[in-house]
Scaffold this motif. Structure first.
Motif: not given
Length: 159
Positions: A7, A10, A12, A24-29, A129-131
């Motif tokens: 994974e 994440d 910011t 933020t990485l998770s906001d750009r998926l 999937d943030e993988t």
């Protein structure tokens, strides 16, 4: 070190995109695959060559729907000037607190120069999937990634 299948941590951080915004990485998926290209320092020879090569090959990434982001410890203001002077067509993430390079395990020192905690040259492709679907890390600051391999990995991560 992060490996394929891990994974992606994440984070910011400030984003230099002509302005300074928050990334933020998770906001750009929704932009995935995300290509995170770590480099030691703006305005140095190999880093400039690498970022300009990504610029020149951007169509390869856009064609597969991938977003490219450079990552270094430089301030967002320095990175914006680096973007401007090199006409970079992608944004750069500022890791002045060195949290991202530590989380991604790509921190290195230039002992002979007395410079500590800069990013190794590394590329990670992160899927929706943030993988981590691709990982390349070099201990040689003069090395460059195989750009075609990175583009192929981004294309594979899209499917």
């Amino acid at each position: 070190m992060l490996e394929i299948g891990d994974e992606a941590p994440d984070f910011t951080a400030p984003l230099a995109n002509g302005d300074v915004e928050s990334f933020t990485l998770s906001d750009r998926l929704d932009e995935a695959p995300l290509v995170l290209a770590f480099f030691p320092a703006a305005f140095t020879s190999t880093c400039t060559t690498e970022m300009c090569t990504f610029r020149d090959r951007m169509a390869n990434f856009e064609d597969v729907g991938a977003a490219v982001y450079g990552v270094s410890i430089d301030t967002p203001f320095t990175l914006n000037e680096f973007r401007r002077q090199n006409d970079l067509n992608f944004a750069l993430v500022s890791d002045t607190n060195r949290e991202i390079i530590h989380d991604y395990d790509v921190s290195m020192d230039f002992d002979s120069l007395g410079v500590r905690n800069v990013a190794k040259r590394a590329v990670f492709v992160v899927d929706a999937d943030e993988t981590v679907s691709y990982a390349w890390v070099s201990d040689d600051p003069g090395a460059e990634p195989d750009y075609e391999e990175v583009a192929a990995a981004a294309e594979s991560a899209r499917n």
